[in-house]
Write an enzyme that holds these catalytic residues in place. Structure first.
Site, PDB file in Angstrom:
ATOM      1  N   TRP A  52      22.815  19.081  33.136  1.00  0.00           N
ATOM      2  CA  TRP A  52      23.919  18.398  32.472  1.00  0.00           C
ATOM      3  C   TRP A  52      24.785  19.352  31.640  1.00  0.00           C
ATOM      4  CZ3 TRP A  52      23.554  12.650  31.372  1.00  0.00           C
ATOM      5  CH2 TRP A  52      22.717  12.017  32.293  1.00  0.00           C
ATOM      6  N   GLY A  56      28.939  26.456  29.730  1.00  0.00           N
ATOM      7  CA  GLY A  56      28.559  27.729  30.313  1.00  0.00           C
ATOM      8  C   GLY A  56      27.500  28.431  29.498  1.00  0.00           C
ATOM      9  N   GLU A 119      34.942  28.570  23.477  1.00  0.00           N
ATOM     10  CA  GLU A 119      34.570  27.248  22.984  1.00  0.00           C
ATOM     11  C   GLU A 119      34.544  27.257  21.462  1.00  0.00           C
ATOM     12  OE1 GLU A 119      31.249  25.404  24.883  1.00  0.00           O
ATOM     13  OE2 GLU A 119      31.646  26.359  26.806  1.00  0.00           O
ATOM     14  N   HIS A 233      27.420  15.941  19.686  1.00  0.00           N
ATOM     15  CA  HIS A 233      28.612  16.528  20.296  1.00  0.00           C
ATOM     16  C   HIS A 233      29.811  15.651  19.971  1.00  0.00           C
ATOM     17  CE1 HIS A 233      31.325  18.333  23.196  1.00  0.00           C
ATOM     18  NE2 HIS A 233      30.428  19.276  23.409  1.00  0.00           N
ATOM     19  N   ARG A 311      30.693  22.364  15.677  1.00  0.00           N
ATOM     20  CA  ARG A 311      30.503  21.020  16.215  1.00  0.00           C
ATOM     21  C   ARG A 311      30.263  19.966  15.148  1.00  0.00           C
ATOM     22  NH1 ARG A 311      26.633  22.192  21.468  1.00  0.00           N
ATOM     23  NH2 ARG A 311      28.332  22.711  22.909  1.00  0.00           N
ATOM     24  N   HIS A 365      23.297  15.190  21.084  1.00  0.00           N
ATOM     25  CA  HIS A 365      23.463  16.247  22.090  1.00  0.00           C
ATOM     26  C   HIS A 365      22.308  17.242  22.125  1.00  0.00           C
ATOM     27  CE1 HIS A 365      25.613  18.823  24.825  1.00  0.00           C
ATOM     28  NE2 HIS A 365      25.632  19.835  23.974  1.00  0.00           N
ATOM     29  N   ARG A 400      23.968  24.407  16.117  1.00  0.00           N
ATOM     30  CA  ARG A 400      23.994  25.333  17.248  1.00  0.00           C
ATOM     31  C   ARG A 400      25.421  25.709  17.632  1.00  0.00           C
ATOM     32  NH1 ARG A 400      24.423  24.986  22.791  1.00  0.00           N
ATOM     33  NH2 ARG A 400      24.246  22.716  22.954  1.00  0.00           N
TER      34      ARG A 400
END
Length: 531
Positions: A52, A56, A119, A233, A311, A365, A400
């Site tokens: 899922w 990357g 990101e 997330h 995040r 997440h 994270r």
């Protein structure tokens, strides 16, 4: 199950879990000459969390210091610098060795070389990817490679129910497949069971993510750490158009639908959800922006990095705007969405969602904590290792950094597999725990109904933002629920019941740790809200 061991299987290394961490551990151990059994609940790649993964895998390129700094900054400086050193120093070699040279993963290119993406909370473009579906292009080839490896045996649709321990050492595990039980004794056991998404009503994880490894390790006496740090997330597709009212009375549209319930019919739990999907941070890295129901872009006021903030910051901002204005949408007009992210565009098309305005909401997440593990995946129990999301290595701290989960699983899996293959003694059969199945089967829907109750507590009290009063209530309710489940599990042995037991154990670990943990990163405590 009796304690007899006459017909038990033995192997050098037992790996439980088949995501990138488990596969890496199995490969590494086999390279060392060990015989490996890999047991997994999955029956197909999409049942593992790795499948899922969208964005990357981060690499250092020519600037390892920059990646090191970004990991620490995203964690609010709570990550272990030594663990981050291990991640950064091994990143490029591990990716080149396993993903490129061994598996031949065809990462996207731009005509001159790899097409590195960016990101949230990354200071530069450094993400190797395959469209926005990197995980499936990694895991499928990995499992195929291990299928053909002469020293690796893969056992699909096989759940680990309990670790086998004796005098502080782990000797293997009791496994279940199609209702039949058996033991595998191993010189070393590596847990790589993934995350905890099934504990929440809204998750980007597969529905099989019931926290099994963490629960089994904790019940065996292994130390856990940082369990409070559950990452949400910020941009999961917000769903089916359902509505609810926020605390201020505004209608909040497009709530993320409930996940498939663990413990329902097996064919359902083995099927990926088709109602929601993750909208990768890479989309924001390419220029997409977040707008509330009034069309206002709000992240510029929330953080200097706007949509590319860490995040936890983005997720809370999205939730605030959903409660204040009714909804949040991801505006992709600044980029060629369909051309850059064809897989995500296809998901939108399947649901009739416009490409340029995607409704989004925060969704559980990743667990940043887990079984406490060192730089080789060793836990506090002899011969027990933990890697991947079920492990707390110190890399992530309280939050994270995007696209580091695959990297951590790869690096720690390789290191743990190598170490596990070289333990001093091989498998030693010992007496196994008595897993009784003496009472009648539980009523249909028993596990499902208990899971509904558990998820309600976690969503309402141990979610994106928490209060001390909510955490105290959650701890009390989860303690009662665990007691009820334990009573049934003592005399019944069934996979869905053990998954429910595992979920209740891990939920209680999270709530208890959250009561004492510092409010930082993805553990956000609202001290000023009235109890």
């Amino acid at each position: 199950m009796s304690g007899e061991v006459d017909d038990a299987e033995t192997t050098d290394v037992l790996v439980v879990g088949s995501g990138i961490a488990g596969c890496s551990a199995a490969l590494s151990a086999a390279r060392e000459g060990a015989e490996v059994v890999l047991a997994t609940k999955a029956t197909r790649p999409e049942n593992a969390s790795t499948h899922w993964a969208q964005g990357g895998i981060a690499v250092t390129r020519d600037d390892p210091e920059s990646l090191h700094a970004d990991v620490l900054t995203a964690s609010a400086n709570t990550a272990d610098p030594d663990a981050v050193d291990v991640l950064v120093e091994n990143a490029n070699d591990a990716i080149e060795d396993v993903l490129i040279d061994t598996l031949g993963v065809a990462f996207d290119t731009d005509g001159e070389g790899f097409d590195y993406g960016r990101e949230a909370a990354h200071s530069e473009e450094r993400i190797l990817h395959v469209d926005a579906s990197t995980g499936q292009y990694v895991l499928g080839p990995f499992l195929s490679h291990l299928d053909d490896h002469p020293r690796v045996t893969i056992r699909e649709d096989t759940a680990a129910l309990s670790l086998v321990t004796y005098e502080g050492r782990v000797h293997g595990a009791v496994l279940e497949r199609e209702g039949e039980l058996g033991s595998v004794f191993a010189g070393a056991t590596i847990l790589a069971t993934g995350g905890i998404g099934a504990l929440y009503g809204h998750s980007t994880n597969p529905p099989s993510a019931t926290g099994d490894g963490i629960a089994m390790a904790a019940l065996a006496g292994a130390k856990t750490a940082d369990m409070a740090y559950v990452q949400f997330h910020p941009t999961a597709f917000a769903g089916d158009g359902a509505e609810h009212r926020s605390a201020n009375g505004r209608v909040v549209r497009n709530t993320v639908p409930q996940t498939v319930r663990a413990g329902e019919a097996r064919e359902k739990t083995a099927t990926p959800r088709d109602d929601t999907f993750l909208v990768s941070e890479a989309v924001r890295g390419e220029g997409a922006v977040l707008r509330n129901a009034d069309g206002e872009r709000f992240m510029c006021d929330a953080h200097p990095d706007a949509e590319l903030a860490p995040r936890d910051v983005v997720a809370r901002a999205v939730q605030r705007e959903r409660e204040r204005t009714g909804e949040v949408r991801l505006d992709t007009t600044p980029l060629d969405f369909a051309g850059t992210f064809p897989d995500l565009a296809a998901k939108c098309d399947e649901r009739g969602v416009p490409h340029d305005s995607i409704p989004v909401a925060p969704s559980e997440h990743f667990l940043c904590g887990g079984i406490d593990a060192d730089d080789r995946g060793r836990t506090s129990l002899d011969r027990l290792f933990a890697v991947g999301e079920c492990a707390r290595t110190g890399v992530h701290g309280a939050n994270r950094l995007a696209s580091t989960s695959l990297l951590e699983g790869l690096v720690w899996g390789l290191r743990a597999g190598e170490t596990a293959a070289n333990v001093e003694t091989g498998p030693e059969p010992v007496e196994t725990p008595d897993l009784l199945n003496s009472d009648p089967a539980l009523p249909a829907g028993f596990a499902r109904d208990k899971f509904t109750r558990l998820r309600t507590v976690m969503d309402e009290c141990v979610g994106l933002s928490r209060t001390p009063a909510d955490l105290r209530r959650a701890t009390a309710m989860l303690r009662r629920l665990k007691g009820e489940v334990d009573a049934y599990a003592r005399t019944r042995t069934a996979r869905d019941l053990y998954e429910l037991r595992n979920a209740s154990v891990v939920s209680l670990l999270i709530a208890r740790d959250a009561l004492d943990a510092e409010s930082v990163g993805c553990h956000h405590v609202e001290e000023l809200r009235a109890d």
